[in-house]
Design a protein around this motif. Structure first.
Motif, PDB file in Angstrom:
ATOM      1  N   VAL A  76     -89.965-127.991  67.152  1.00  0.00           N
ATOM      2  CA  VAL A  76     -89.869-126.531  67.298  1.00  0.00           C
ATOM      3  C   VAL A  76     -90.789-126.057  68.432  1.00  0.00           C
ATOM      4  CG1 VAL A  76     -90.437-124.332  66.197  1.00  0.00           C
ATOM      5  CG2 VAL A  76     -89.111-126.048  64.936  1.00  0.00           C
ATOM      6  N   LEU A  77     -92.033-126.569  68.452  1.00  0.00           N
ATOM      7  CA  LEU A  77     -92.983-126.175  69.499  1.00  0.00           C
ATOM      8  C   LEU A  77     -92.461-126.562  70.879  1.00  0.00           C
ATOM      9  CD1 LEU A  77     -96.499-126.948  67.955  1.00  0.00           C
ATOM     10  CD2 LEU A  77     -95.480-124.711  68.423  1.00  0.00           C
ATOM     11  N   ALA A  78     -91.877-127.761  70.965  1.00  0.00           N
ATOM     12  CA  ALA A  78     -91.344-128.224  72.246  1.00  0.00           C
ATOM     13  C   ALA A  78     -90.222-127.303  72.714  1.00  0.00           C
ATOM     14  CB  ALA A  78     -90.844-129.656  72.128  1.00  0.00           C
ATOM     15  N   LEU A  79     -89.356-126.909  71.776  1.00  0.00           N
ATOM     16  CA  LEU A  79     -88.237-126.021  72.121  1.00  0.00           C
ATOM     17  C   LEU A  79     -88.738-124.648  72.544  1.00  0.00           C
ATOM     18  CD1 LEU A  79     -85.593-126.909  69.373  1.00  0.00           C
ATOM     19  CD2 LEU A  79     -85.381-127.254  71.836  1.00  0.00           C
ATOM     20  N   VAL A  80     -89.728-124.123  71.805  1.00  0.00           N
ATOM     21  CA  VAL A  80     -90.284-122.803  72.129  1.00  0.00           C
ATOM     22  C   VAL A  80     -90.919-122.850  73.520  1.00  0.00           C
ATOM     23  CG1 VAL A  80     -92.132-121.172  71.544  1.00  0.00           C
ATOM     24  CG2 VAL A  80     -90.598-122.001  69.756  1.00  0.00           C
ATOM     25  N   GLY A  81     -91.667-123.932  73.780  1.00  0.00           N
ATOM     26  CA  GLY A  81     -92.326-124.090  75.074  1.00  0.00           C
ATOM     27  C   GLY A  81     -91.322-124.132  76.204  1.00  0.00           C
ATOM     28  N   ARG A  82     -90.257-124.879  75.982  1.00  0.00           N
ATOM     29  CA  ARG A  82     -89.201-125.000  76.980  1.00  0.00           C
ATOM     30  C   ARG A  82     -88.566-123.647  77.246  1.00  0.00           C
ATOM     31  NH1 ARG A  82     -86.210-129.342  78.984  1.00  0.00           N
ATOM     32  NH2 ARG A  82     -84.144-128.540  79.398  1.00  0.00           N
ATOM     33  N   PHE A  83     -88.309-122.932  76.166  1.00  0.00           N
ATOM     34  CA  PHE A  83     -87.673-121.617  76.278  1.00  0.00           C
ATOM     35  C   PHE A  83     -88.589-120.665  77.055  1.00  0.00           C
ATOM     36  CE2 PHE A  83     -86.648-117.369  74.516  1.00  0.00           C
ATOM     37  CZ  PHE A  83     -85.342-117.316  74.958  1.00  0.00           C
ATOM     38  N   ALA A  84     -89.896-120.681  76.697  1.00  0.00           N
ATOM     39  CA  ALA A  84     -90.864-119.801  77.365  1.00  0.00           C
ATOM     40  C   ALA A  84     -90.932-120.123  78.855  1.00  0.00           C
ATOM     41  CB  ALA A  84     -92.234-119.948  76.723  1.00  0.00           C
ATOM     42  N   LEU A  85     -90.878-121.426  79.180  1.00  0.00           N
ATOM     43  CA  LEU A  85     -90.938-121.829  80.582  1.00  0.00           C
ATOM     44  C   LEU A  85     -89.695-121.388  81.349  1.00  0.00           C
ATOM     45  CD1 LEU A  85     -92.447-125.415  80.476  1.00  0.00           C
ATOM     46  CD2 LEU A  85     -93.420-123.405  81.584  1.00  0.00           C
ATOM     47  N   LEU A  86     -88.572-121.408  80.650  1.00  0.00           N
ATOM     48  CA  LEU A  86     -87.314-121.055  81.308  1.00  0.00           C
ATOM     49  C   LEU A  86     -87.166-119.555  81.486  1.00  0.00           C
ATOM     50  CD1 LEU A  86     -84.786-123.513  79.638  1.00  0.00           C
ATOM     51  CD2 LEU A  86     -85.477-123.460  82.026  1.00  0.00           C
ATOM     52  N   GLN A  87     -87.836-118.781  80.646  1.00  0.00           N
ATOM     53  CA  GLN A  87     -87.672-117.329  80.656  1.00  0.00           C
ATOM     54  C   GLN A  87     -87.764-116.672  82.036  1.00  0.00           C
ATOM     55  OE1 GLN A  87     -85.787-116.291  78.455  1.00  0.00           O
ATOM     56  NE2 GLN A  87     -86.888-114.466  77.925  1.00  0.00           N
ATOM     57  N   PRO A  88     -88.868-116.948  82.810  1.00  0.00           N
ATOM     58  CA  PRO A  88     -88.995-116.231  84.089  1.00  0.00           C
ATOM     59  C   PRO A  88     -87.828-116.502  85.025  1.00  0.00           C
ATOM     60  CG  PRO A  88     -91.033-117.359  83.533  1.00  0.00           C
ATOM     61  CD  PRO A  88     -89.981-117.835  82.561  1.00  0.00           C
ATOM     62  N   GLU A  89     -87.226-117.679  84.910  1.00  0.00           N
ATOM     63  CA  GLU A  89     -86.121-118.010  85.812  1.00  0.00           C
ATOM     64  C   GLU A  89     -84.817-117.339  85.394  1.00  0.00           C
ATOM     65  OE1 GLU A  89     -87.651-122.319  87.439  1.00  0.00           O
ATOM     66  OE2 GLU A  89     -86.237-122.223  85.783  1.00  0.00           O
ATOM     67  N   THR A  90     -84.692-117.093  84.087  1.00  0.00           N
ATOM     68  CA  THR A  90     -83.437-116.515  83.623  1.00  0.00           C
ATOM     69  C   THR A  90     -83.435-114.987  83.760  1.00  0.00           C
ATOM     70  OG1 THR A  90     -84.308-116.579  81.386  1.00  0.00           O
ATOM     71  CG2 THR A  90     -82.858-118.365  82.006  1.00  0.00           C
ATOM     72  N   SER A  91     -84.641-114.361  83.819  1.00  0.00           N
ATOM     73  CA  SER A  91     -84.679-112.905  83.967  1.00  0.00           C
ATOM     74  C   SER A  91     -84.404-112.550  85.429  1.00  0.00           C
ATOM     75  CB  SER A  91     -86.040-112.363  83.517  1.00  0.00           C
ATOM     76  OG  SER A  91     -87.067-113.009  84.200  1.00  0.00           O
ATOM     77  N   PRO A  92     -83.872-111.324  85.693  1.00  0.00           N
ATOM     78  CA  PRO A  92     -83.526-110.964  87.071  1.00  0.00           C
ATOM     79  C   PRO A  92     -84.760-110.938  87.973  1.00  0.00           C
ATOM     80  CG  PRO A  92     -83.361-109.055  85.630  1.00  0.00           C
ATOM     81  CD  PRO A  92     -83.609-110.240  84.761  1.00  0.00           C
ATOM     82  N   PRO A  93     -84.612-111.230  89.267  1.00  0.00           N
ATOM     83  CA  PRO A  93     -85.774-111.251  90.158  1.00  0.00           C
ATOM     84  C   PRO A  93     -86.390-109.854  90.306  1.00  0.00           C
ATOM     85  CG  PRO A  93     -83.729-111.505  91.403  1.00  0.00           C
ATOM     86  CD  PRO A  93     -83.370-111.572  89.960  1.00  0.00           C
ATOM     87  N   SER A  94     -87.710-109.808  90.442  1.00  0.00           N
ATOM     88  CA  SER A  94     -88.409-108.534  90.587  1.00  0.00           C
ATOM     89  C   SER A  94     -88.205-107.998  91.996  1.00  0.00           C
ATOM     90  CB  SER A  94     -89.905-108.729  90.360  1.00  0.00           C
ATOM     91  OG  SER A  94     -90.136-109.236  89.074  1.00  0.00           O
ATOM     92  N   PRO A  95     -88.343-106.664  92.163  1.00  0.00           N
ATOM     93  CA  PRO A  95     -88.252-106.107  93.505  1.00  0.00           C
ATOM     94  C   PRO A  95     -89.393-106.617  94.386  1.00  0.00           C
ATOM     95  CG  PRO A  95     -88.617-104.376  91.855  1.00  0.00           C
ATOM     96  CD  PRO A  95     -88.575-105.674  91.135  1.00  0.00           C
ATOM     97  N   GLY A  96     -89.151-106.646  95.666  1.00  0.00           N
ATOM     98  CA  GLY A  96     -90.156-107.107  96.615  1.00  0.00           C
ATOM     99  C   GLY A  96     -89.780-108.457  97.166  1.00  0.00           C
ATOM    100  N   GLY A  97     -90.613-108.948  98.070  1.00  0.00           N
ATOM    101  CA  GLY A  97     -90.334-110.240  98.685  1.00  0.00           C
ATOM    102  C   GLY A  97     -90.668-110.217 100.154  1.00  0.00           C
ATOM    103  N   PRO A  98     -90.299-111.282 100.836  1.00  0.00           N
ATOM    104  CA  PRO A  98     -90.675-111.378 102.246  1.00  0.00           C
ATOM    105  C   PRO A  98     -89.990-110.322 103.111  1.00  0.00           C
ATOM    106  CG  PRO A  98     -89.643-113.435 101.457  1.00  0.00           C
ATOM    107  CD  PRO A  98     -89.508-112.422 100.378  1.00  0.00           C
ATOM    108  N   PHE A  99     -90.724-109.821 104.113  1.00  0.00           N
ATOM    109  CA  PHE A  99     -90.104-108.976 105.132  1.00  0.00           C
ATOM    110  C   PHE A  99     -90.788-109.228 106.466  1.00  0.00           C
ATOM    111  CE2 PHE A  99     -93.302-106.064 103.139  1.00  0.00           C
ATOM    112  CZ  PHE A  99     -94.105-105.815 104.240  1.00  0.00           C
TER     113      PHE A  99
END
Ligand code: NI
Length: 196
Positions: free
Chosen positions: A18-41
């Motif tokens: 369960v801990l391994a799955l939760v950890g994996r899910f937590a790690l994947l979260q930032p990649e699955t959420s939409p990108p934040s505004p901002g970036g290179p210009f």
């Protein structure tokens, strides 16, 4: 006794899974959420010098997109930013770099944006660029803009519809929050004071 050990073993394995799955899910979260505004210009400042987002690492950025011919929205927005920074204790205000990025590169030359922002705040930096550079910056910051050619009498007399929020980016260049157009300088200053 042996059965109890077996149950305990099973429980430990289950918890580990369960801990391994939760950890994996937590790690994947930032990649699955939409990108934040901002970036290179890459843009051009009032002196005609190339400027990138990297030049502001270590400083907070208040980023506003607009154009120097804007009849009232941009002047109000830039005045609010300027006043908010003056309301902050100077130790906090000094950490902030206000940026004005033109969405009208056709008329907003480097000299024009440079002179324009100076009228609002001497610490403000005005940026413009090629159509492509401006479009890329606006896209990164999720800023909408559209030239309204029907609005004026001559070819160079037009209005530009544009988003008018102010983005706050952290010293690492990442998105922190945004301030809506119409917010008072006091409200913006209070928000900045909490975050800086
Ligand atoms: Ni405007």
């Amino acid at each position: 006794m042996r059965m109890l050990k077996g149950v305990r073993y099973t429980a430990v394995v289950l918890i580990a899974v369960v801990l391994a799955l939760v950890g994996r899910f937590a790690l994947l979260q930032p990649e699955t959420s939409p990108p934040s505004p901002g970036g290179p210009f890459t843009l051009v400042d009032g002196q005609g010098k190339a400027v990138t987002d990297q030049d502001f690492r270590g400083r907070w950025m208040l980023v506003y997109f607009g154009y120097t011919y804007c009849p009232d929205v941009c002047p109000t927005g830039l005045q609010t930013i300027s006043q908010a920074l003056r309301l902050l204790p100077s130790a906090k205000a000094e950490k902030v770099q206000p940026l004005f990025i033109s969405v009208d590169p056709q008329r907003d030359t480097p000299e024009a944006v440079g002179a324009y922002v100076q009228a609002f705040d001497p610490s403000m930096i005005g940026l413009t660029g090629t159509e492509e550079q401006v479009a890329a910056a606006a896209k990164a910051y999720r800023v909408y803009y559209r030239k309204a050619p029907e609005s004026g009498r001559a070819a160079d007399d037009y209005l530009v519809d544009h988003s008018a929020m102010t983005w706050l980016m952290g010293p690492d260049g990442r998105y922190v929050t945004w301030f809506a157009h119409g917010l008072s300088a006091e409200e913006m200053a209070a928000g900045l004071a909490r975050l800086l």
